[in-house]
Design a protein around this motif. Structure first.
Motif, PDB file in Angstrom:
ATOM      1  N   THR C 218       0.830  -1.203   0.000  1.00  0.00           N
ATOM      2  CA  THR C 218       0.000   0.000   0.000  1.00  0.00           C
ATOM      3  C   THR C 218       0.865   1.253   0.000  1.00  0.00           C
ATOM      4  OG1 THR C 218      -1.456  -1.318   1.399  1.00  0.00           O
ATOM      5  CG2 THR C 218      -2.082   0.937   1.081  1.00  0.00           C
ATOM      6  N   ALA C 219       2.179   1.101   0.085  1.00  0.00           N
ATOM      7  CA  ALA C 219       3.102   2.231   0.041  1.00  0.00           C
ATOM      8  C   ALA C 219       2.883   3.203   1.190  1.00  0.00           C
ATOM      9  CB  ALA C 219       2.998   2.969  -1.296  1.00  0.00           C
ATOM     10  N   LEU C 220       2.631   2.672   2.384  1.00  0.00           N
ATOM     11  CA  LEU C 220       2.548   3.545   3.551  1.00  0.00           C
ATOM     12  C   LEU C 220       3.953   4.023   3.907  1.00  0.00           C
ATOM     13  CD1 LEU C 220       1.016   4.782   5.945  1.00  0.00           C
ATOM     14  CD2 LEU C 220       1.357   2.654   7.181  1.00  0.00           C
ATOM     15  N   PHE C 221       4.094   5.314   4.232  1.00  0.00           N
ATOM     16  CA  PHE C 221       5.355   5.835   4.731  1.00  0.00           C
ATOM     17  C   PHE C 221       5.861   4.935   5.859  1.00  0.00           C
ATOM     18  CE2 PHE C 221       7.844   8.444   7.569  1.00  0.00           C
ATOM     19  CZ  PHE C 221       8.605   9.208   6.716  1.00  0.00           C
ATOM     20  N   LEU C 275       0.236   2.713  13.408  1.00  0.00           N
ATOM     21  CA  LEU C 275      -0.275   2.832  12.039  1.00  0.00           C
ATOM     22  C   LEU C 275      -0.785   4.254  11.792  1.00  0.00           C
ATOM     23  CD1 LEU C 275      -2.095  -0.594  11.598  1.00  0.00           C
ATOM     24  CD2 LEU C 275      -0.049   0.187  10.428  1.00  0.00           C
ATOM     25  N   GLY C 276      -1.476   4.830  12.790  1.00  0.00           N
ATOM     26  CA  GLY C 276      -1.960   6.200  12.650  1.00  0.00           C
ATOM     27  C   GLY C 276      -0.806   7.171  12.496  1.00  0.00           C
ATOM     28  N   LEU C 277       0.237   6.975  13.296  1.00  0.00           N
ATOM     29  CA  LEU C 277       1.394   7.870  13.237  1.00  0.00           C
ATOM     30  C   LEU C 277       2.046   7.809  11.859  1.00  0.00           C
ATOM     31  CD1 LEU C 277       3.346   9.707  14.813  1.00  0.00           C
ATOM     32  CD2 LEU C 277       4.703   7.664  15.275  1.00  0.00           C
ATOM     33  N   THR C 304      -0.534  10.894  -4.060  1.00  0.00           N
ATOM     34  CA  THR C 304      -1.106   9.590  -3.682  1.00  0.00           C
ATOM     35  C   THR C 304      -0.510   9.102  -2.365  1.00  0.00           C
ATOM     36  OG1 THR C 304      -1.486   8.999  -5.981  1.00  0.00           O
ATOM     37  CG2 THR C 304      -1.390   7.198  -4.427  1.00  0.00           C
ATOM     38  N   VAL C 305       0.827   9.264  -2.221  1.00  0.00           N
ATOM     39  CA  VAL C 305       1.464   8.871  -0.956  1.00  0.00           C
ATOM     40  C   VAL C 305       0.775   9.573   0.209  1.00  0.00           C
ATOM     41  CG1 VAL C 305       3.597   9.001   0.370  1.00  0.00           C
ATOM     42  CG2 VAL C 305       3.678   8.389  -2.051  1.00  0.00           C
ATOM     43  N   ALA C 306       0.509  10.881   0.035  1.00  0.00           N
ATOM     44  CA  ALA C 306      -0.115  11.647   1.108  1.00  0.00           C
ATOM     45  C   ALA C 306      -1.543  11.184   1.359  1.00  0.00           C
ATOM     46  CB  ALA C 306      -0.106  13.137   0.744  1.00  0.00           C
ATOM     47  N   GLN C 307      -2.300  11.005   0.285  1.00  0.00           N
ATOM     48  CA  GLN C 307      -3.713  10.665   0.457  1.00  0.00           C
ATOM     49  C   GLN C 307      -3.892   9.271   1.067  1.00  0.00           C
ATOM     50  OE1 GLN C 307      -6.336  12.765  -0.251  1.00  0.00           O
ATOM     51  NE2 GLN C 307      -4.800  14.346  -0.595  1.00  0.00           N
ATOM     52  N   LEU C 308      -2.947   8.358   0.759  1.00  0.00           N
ATOM     53  CA  LEU C 308      -3.033   7.028   1.370  1.00  0.00           C
ATOM     54  C   LEU C 308      -2.836   7.129   2.876  1.00  0.00           C
ATOM     55  CD1 LEU C 308      -1.070   4.944  -1.278  1.00  0.00           C
ATOM     56  CD2 LEU C 308      -3.485   4.719  -0.722  1.00  0.00           C
ATOM     57  N   GLY C 309      -2.078   8.133   3.307  1.00  0.00           N
ATOM     58  CA  GLY C 309      -1.839   8.309   4.739  1.00  0.00           C
ATOM     59  C   GLY C 309      -3.135   8.484   5.515  1.00  0.00           C
ATOM     60  N   TYR C 310      -4.087   9.258   4.946  1.00  0.00           N
ATOM     61  CA  TYR C 310      -5.349   9.486   5.668  1.00  0.00           C
ATOM     62  C   TYR C 310      -6.044   8.181   6.021  1.00  0.00           C
ATOM     63  CZ  TYR C 310      -5.216  14.408   4.256  1.00  0.00           C
ATOM     64  OH  TYR C 310      -4.873  15.713   4.081  1.00  0.00           O
ATOM     65  N   GLU C 400     -14.836  14.730  12.481  1.00  0.00           N
ATOM     66  CA  GLU C 400     -15.827  14.457  13.529  1.00  0.00           C
ATOM     67  C   GLU C 400     -15.347  13.346  14.452  1.00  0.00           C
ATOM     68  OE1 GLU C 400     -20.375  15.396  12.032  1.00  0.00           O
ATOM     69  OE2 GLU C 400     -19.595  13.372  11.946  1.00  0.00           O
ATOM     70  N   ALA C 401     -14.843  12.274  13.817  1.00  0.00           N
ATOM     71  CA  ALA C 401     -14.367  11.137  14.612  1.00  0.00           C
ATOM     72  C   ALA C 401     -13.225  11.584  15.519  1.00  0.00           C
ATOM     73  CB  ALA C 401     -13.924  10.002  13.701  1.00  0.00           C
ATOM     74  N   ALA C 402     -12.294  12.375  14.962  1.00  0.00           N
ATOM     75  CA  ALA C 402     -11.139  12.810  15.753  1.00  0.00           C
ATOM     76  C   ALA C 402     -11.575  13.689  16.918  1.00  0.00           C
ATOM     77  CB  ALA C 402     -10.147  13.549  14.860  1.00  0.00           C
ATOM     78  N   ILE C 403     -12.549  14.580  16.660  1.00  0.00           N
ATOM     79  CA  ILE C 403     -13.000  15.474  17.731  1.00  0.00           C
ATOM     80  C   ILE C 403     -13.744  14.679  18.795  1.00  0.00           C
ATOM     81  CG2 ILE C 403     -14.574  17.378  18.240  1.00  0.00           C
ATOM     82  CD1 ILE C 403     -13.788  18.441  15.397  1.00  0.00           C
ATOM     83  N   GLU C 404     -14.573  13.712  18.319  1.00  0.00           N
ATOM     84  CA  GLU C 404     -15.310  12.888  19.272  1.00  0.00           C
ATOM     85  C   GLU C 404     -14.341  12.085  20.139  1.00  0.00           C
ATOM     86  OE1 GLU C 404     -18.182  10.251  17.448  1.00  0.00           O
ATOM     87  OE2 GLU C 404     -18.390   9.169  19.349  1.00  0.00           O
ATOM     88  N   ALA C 405     -13.247  11.633  19.499  1.00  0.00           N
ATOM     89  CA  ALA C 405     -12.271  10.862  20.257  1.00  0.00           C
ATOM     90  C   ALA C 405     -11.437  11.764  21.163  1.00  0.00           C
ATOM     91  CB  ALA C 405     -11.352  10.107  19.302  1.00  0.00           C
ATOM     92  N   GLY C 406     -11.556  13.078  20.961  1.00  0.00           N
ATOM     93  CA  GLY C 406     -10.759  13.999  21.759  1.00  0.00           C
ATOM     94  C   GLY C 406      -9.285  13.948  21.400  1.00  0.00           C
ATOM     95  N   GLN C 407      -8.978  13.480  20.161  1.00  0.00           N
ATOM     96  CA  GLN C 407      -7.569  13.384  19.755  1.00  0.00           C
ATOM     97  C   GLN C 407      -7.286  14.505  18.759  1.00  0.00           C
ATOM     98  OE1 GLN C 407      -7.104   9.292  18.488  1.00  0.00           O
ATOM     99  NE2 GLN C 407      -7.489   8.503  20.543  1.00  0.00           N
ATOM    100  N   TRP C 408      -7.049  15.698  19.310  1.00  0.00           N
ATOM    101  CA  TRP C 408      -6.961  16.906  18.476  1.00  0.00           C
ATOM    102  C   TRP C 408      -5.788  16.873  17.523  1.00  0.00           C
ATOM    103  CZ3 TRP C 408      -2.284  19.016  19.322  1.00  0.00           C
ATOM    104  CH2 TRP C 408      -1.677  18.692  20.528  1.00  0.00           C
ATOM    105  N   TRP C 409      -4.719  16.040  17.864  1.00  0.00           N
ATOM    106  CA  TRP C 409      -3.547  16.053  16.980  1.00  0.00           C
ATOM    107  C   TRP C 409      -3.883  15.545  15.586  1.00  0.00           C
ATOM    108  CZ3 TRP C 409      -4.125  13.681  21.635  1.00  0.00           C
ATOM    109  CH2 TRP C 409      -4.291  12.275  21.642  1.00  0.00           C
ATOM    110  N   TRP C 410      -4.812  14.609  15.480  1.00  0.00           N
ATOM    111  CA  TRP C 410      -5.199  14.142  14.135  1.00  0.00           C
ATOM    112  C   TRP C 410      -5.919  15.271  13.398  1.00  0.00           C
ATOM    113  CZ3 TRP C 410      -2.116  10.421  14.012  1.00  0.00           C
ATOM    114  CH2 TRP C 410      -2.092   9.395  14.964  1.00  0.00           C
TER     115      TRP C 410
END
Lengths: 102, 94, 484, 224
Positions: C218-221, C275-277, C304-310, C400-410
């Motif tokens: 998948t060419a993840l960094f 994996l998120g990092l 594409t490399v960047a978009q796969l990161g999301y 929305e998911a990130a805010i709900e999780a309270g993980q503001w760094w994402w």
């Protein structure tokens, strides 16, 4: 510890040796050989552990998987070897071009 | 019976060591031709291992495809690479 | 045998492209016609499947059923992936009809290889068996590599060679994981493995091996190094296929294995956070590299490399808030497929028109190829995540998911990624308006190539408007499993 | 000419990492249950309705026949990839030397016979389409090595038809049995053995020809 498991560990050894050479060796033919040896290692793990059947004949399903794998491996090797030839023809180098040098 | 088992163990142990040694030589030895020949030998030893593991179908496939045809493909590639090299050397010297 | 009636539509999605590949190989003079006919048929069947699928279906090939036989499964997740490949596949087929018309030598190789690749994709999205997935992965990998090398330039050949080595390595790591799981739990069926697998060393080892193998593919960094040269140096229809579809396939397998086998075992926060990092680093690194590029196709490939990161941000967020994060990720994957195919097609038109893809010398293409530039801009809107587009919806759900999780760094990563995307895309559009110091040749671009790019780009806008039916399809069979 | 390898520090750290990986995986393998029959009992239970008497053939052509079908597609696509990458092989008028010509004249019929035997034997013992195809391919490679080339009238679409015959027949049978048994690849028992032999025969032929084609490199006689 049974012979079957020892053969499987040997398979892991082949996998590790192949992976080392794949990373370290630069010549593309060596890398292709390394991938083939890694593949043989995985096949050995599959087949060896199939012989853990208590007193019966070994489990035939992994055998079928390995035969499939051997055919896939020769197909991949053929494609890799032709690519290698074309790379040497166009660049004169039997190794991967440096990705940073445009 | 006991001797047969012992011989079996010895043979298995020997096959494992030979397999690992051949793999190491294929990947580390000097000279591509030698590596390819060793690789074919590796395939043949591997088909013996398949026989020892009660997998005669795999042994047949390995001997014919893994060692035989892959070996032929590797050797013919090597020959063509040598031809290319020779041509490049001529280009360089002229 | 199977008592209930099982639809043949999923099976046709695998066999039609395969038959098309065989026929276009034998009757090569008619290859393009056969290929486009196959593409239309596959598209129609995928749509029919979408409208007829009310609950997930399991199809036992040969009637044996798992664990002895191989099953195919179609649920909401496979359906969305099949629709993605059908839409992009039809678009690329039409585009390729125009692109290869003047290159009959390449056309005769392209059509059977592409239809073979499509067989592999559809087979992969329908597979419910980890060894069958290995075979489809190899079919996919070999046809993708052969297609990537089709251009024949030194860059294309080198890129394809590296791609092949990485792809084979990834497959072998995956296969070793398959061997471990089979011998530990006596099956290669995903559902059975999900029932039988327990948290023990062998499961963890398989998880690590398979995950590494699949993120390589998948060419993840930091395993992205092979992607830009391979995707950028391929011929343009192939670039579109590789970036839009092929890299999603290995991500799909990873997601399936994760959802059905590994996640229920609670492998720990460490894995999801890592994996998120890596995903976050991919977003930043890929975007910055895209910004630095002077060649249009390389810029799109780094994007594409960047978009796969999301997509990998889904792992930590789903751990925190559940299926909503995966909905967001699949929406992003779908939008990216359409947008990226449109971008590579538009870039292909520009290359064909001007004979090069140097961004600084685009020389007023906006006046000369208005449709392609419009496609580029509209697809760009989706990549930046601006409304109204599928990319906007996907990012919105992810935020929305990130805010709900309270993980503001994402949240910060997602916002920075969007801004960087805007920066690298506006750079291209800016040069498209300016006059280059040297003017150059101009070749005619077949209208079908401009229109397909535009239609796919408009598709990203439609994704932004059709949210609820798509999410309803995705929810068929509850693939992200909210409780038993 | 010999390319340099990686830097010493890289070699060392890779080696260290891989020794760690090997040790961890070996420990995992040693922890597996020492006895496990896998799917052997299920295979044995269904052998009577598989249409053949040899377990591996039953798995390859029946229980997991769908894998085998896709795998033959892999082989075909690899051949396609090879053809798309390398220049065509021109028709040659090269005549093999007397010694070289004599050798295949003795060996090739023997190998074809052996391929046929392996194919037929696959129903009851070790053997089958892949082994037969491989022997056929090896016979072909031997012929190619002595300078033999495919007759011109067999190049072109006839050759391509031979290459796809295996997958083509597999697909045909897979779909043709659907009205009878209701499922893809569900052979009706009375004809299962015959269908499997039919698939295997064409598969063996295609595999043999494909392997030959892979060895030859480019597409024979194609206009460039």
């Amino acid at each position: 510890m049974s012979v079957a498991v020892l053969y499987a560990v040997t398979g892991l050894g082949l996998f590790s040796l192949g992976l080392y050479a794949l990373i370290v060796r630069a010549h593309l033919l060596r890398k292709i050989l390394a991938l083939n040896i890694m593949g043989s290692g995985v096949f050995l793990v599959l087949t060896a552990l199939a012989r853990r059947a208590p007193d019966g004949p070994p489990d035939p399903v992994p055998h079928a998987m390995v035969i499939t794998g051997i055919v896939v491996a020769v197909a991949a090797t053929a494609l890799a070897l032709v690519l290698l030839r074309r790379v040497v023809e166009t660049t004169g180098q039997p190794r991967l071009p440096d990705p940073d040098s445009e | 019976m006991a001797i047969a088992t012992l011989l079996g163990w010895a043979l298995d142990g020997l096959l494992m060591l030979v397999l690992l040694w051949l793999a190491w030589r294929v990947l580390a030895c000097k000279g591509l031709f030698r590596a390819v020949v060793l690789f074919i030998a590796f395939g043949l030893v591997l088909s013996l291992v398949w026989v020892r593991l009660d997998a005669p179908d795999v042994a047949l496939a390995e001997a014919a495809i893994g060692a035989g045809l892959t070996g032929a493909l590797l050797l013919s590639t090597l020959a063509r690479l040598d031809a290319l090299d020779a041509k490049q050397d001529e280009d360089a010297s002229s | 045998m199977a008592a209930e009636h099982v639809s043949l539509l999923p099976v046709l999605l695998i066999f039609l492209p395969l038959i098309g590949a065989l026929l276009s190989f034998v009757f090569r003079r008619r290859a393009a016609g056969l290929g486009i006919a196959t593409a239309v048929a596959v598209f129609v069947i995928a749509i029919a499947l979408a409208f007829s699928l009310t609950r997930p279906q399991r199809y036992p090939v040969g009637g044996w059923g798992a664990p002895l036989g191989i099953d195919l499964v179609v649920d909401g997740l496979s359906l969305i992936m099949l629709l993605m490949s059908a839409t992009v596949g039809l678009g690329v087929s039409l585009y390729a009809g125009g692109y290869f018309h003047a290159r009959p030598q390449l056309a005769r190789a392209f059509w059977p290889l592409w239809l073979g690749l499509w067989t592999a994709l559809n087979g992969l999205f329908l597979a419910a068996d980890i060894f069958n997935l290995y075979v489809t992965l190899e079919l996919l990998g070999l046809s993708a590599v052969a297609l990537a090398a089709l251009g024949g330039s030194a860059a294309a050949l080198g890129g394809a060679m590296r791609y092949l080595l990485v792809s084979l390595l990834g497959s072998l790591l995956y296969l070793l994981g398959v061997a471990l799981l089979y011998h530990a739990f006596g099956s290669v069926d995903i559902a059975l493995l999900g029932e039988r697998a327990s948290a023990q060393p062998v499961t963890l080892a398989a998880l690590v091996l398979m995950t590494v193998g699949l993120i390589l593919k998948t060419a993840l960094f930091p395993f992205h190094f092979w992607l830009p040269p391979a995707h950028a140096s391929a011929s343009s229809p192939v670039s579109a296929l590789l970036s839009a579809l092929v890299v999603k396939a290995s991500f799909y397998i990873l997601l399936r294995l994760w959802l059905e086998i590994f996640e229920p075992l609670n492998p720990g926060r460490g894995v999801t956070e890592l994996l998120g990092l890596l995903g976050a680093l991919a977003v930043l690194w890929g975007s910055l590299q895209a910004l630095r590029q002077t060649r249009l196709k390389l810029l799109i490939a780094y994007s594409t490399v960047a978009q796969l990161g999301y997509l990998f941000l889904g792992f930590p967020l789903a751990a925190a808030v559940g299926p909503a994060a995966w909905q967001a990720v699949i929406y992003l994957a779908l939008s990216h497929a359409l947008a990226k195919a449109a971008l590579f097609m538009a870039a292909g038109n520009i290359v064909l028109f001007g004979g090069h893809d140097r961004i600084a010398d685009l020389d007023r293409v906006v006046q000369r190829l208005p449709l392609s530039l419009a496609a580029f801009a509209i697809a760009g809107i989706s990549l930046m995540g601006l409304p109204p587009s599928g990319g906007f919806i996907g990012k919105w759900l992810l935020l929305e998911a990130a805010i709900e999780a309270g993980q503001w760094w994402w949240v910060v990563i997602i916002l920075i990624g969007g801004m960087l995307a805007a920066a690298y895309l506006f750079k291209v559009i800016g040069f498209a308006f300016t006059r280059a110091p040297v003017s150059h040749e101009a070749n005619a671009v077949p209208p079908v190539m401009e229109w397909t790019a535009l239609v796919l780009a408009v598709g990203t806008v439609l994704l932004g408007l059709w949210v609820s039916p798509l999410l309803a399809w995705l929810a068929t069979g509850n693939p992200f499993g909210v409780g038993p | 000419m010999t390319p340099r390898g990686a830097a010493p520090w890289l070699r060392f750290s890779v080696a260290l990492l891989l020794v760690g990986m090997f040790a961890a995986l070996a420990w995992v393998l040693l922890g597996l249950p020492p006895r496990s029959a896998g799917l052997q009992p299920q295979v044995a239970a269904q052998m009577a309705v598989s249409g053949v008497d040899h377990p591996v053939t039953a798995v390859l052509l029946n229980f997991r026949g769908y894998d085998t079908l896709l795998e033959m597609a892999v082989l075909l696509l690899a051949c396609l990839g090879v053809w798309s990458l390398s220049p065509a092989v021109p028709p040659t008028d090269e005549t093999p030397g007397a010694m070289l010509a004599a050798l295949p004249r003795q060996l090739v019929p023997l190998m074809v016979l052996m391929a046929g035997y392996l194919l037929w034997r696959g129903a009851t013992g070790p053997g089958g389409a892949f082994q037969a195809g491989a022997v056929l391919g090896a016979a072909g490679v031997l012929l190619l090595l002595t300078g033999w080339r495919l007759p011109v009238r067999w190049q072109g679409w006839r050759l391509r038809l031979l290459l796809i015959a295996g997958v083509g027949m597999f697909v045909l049978v897979a779909l043709a049995v659907v009205p009878a048994s209701g499922v893809l690849l569900g052979y009706p028992l009375p004809v299962a053995g015959t269908l499997i032999l039919l698939i295997e025969a064409l598969a063996g032929l295609s595999i043999g020809v494909t392997l030959m084609a892979l060895f030859l490199g480019g597409e024979p006689g194609a206009s460039r």
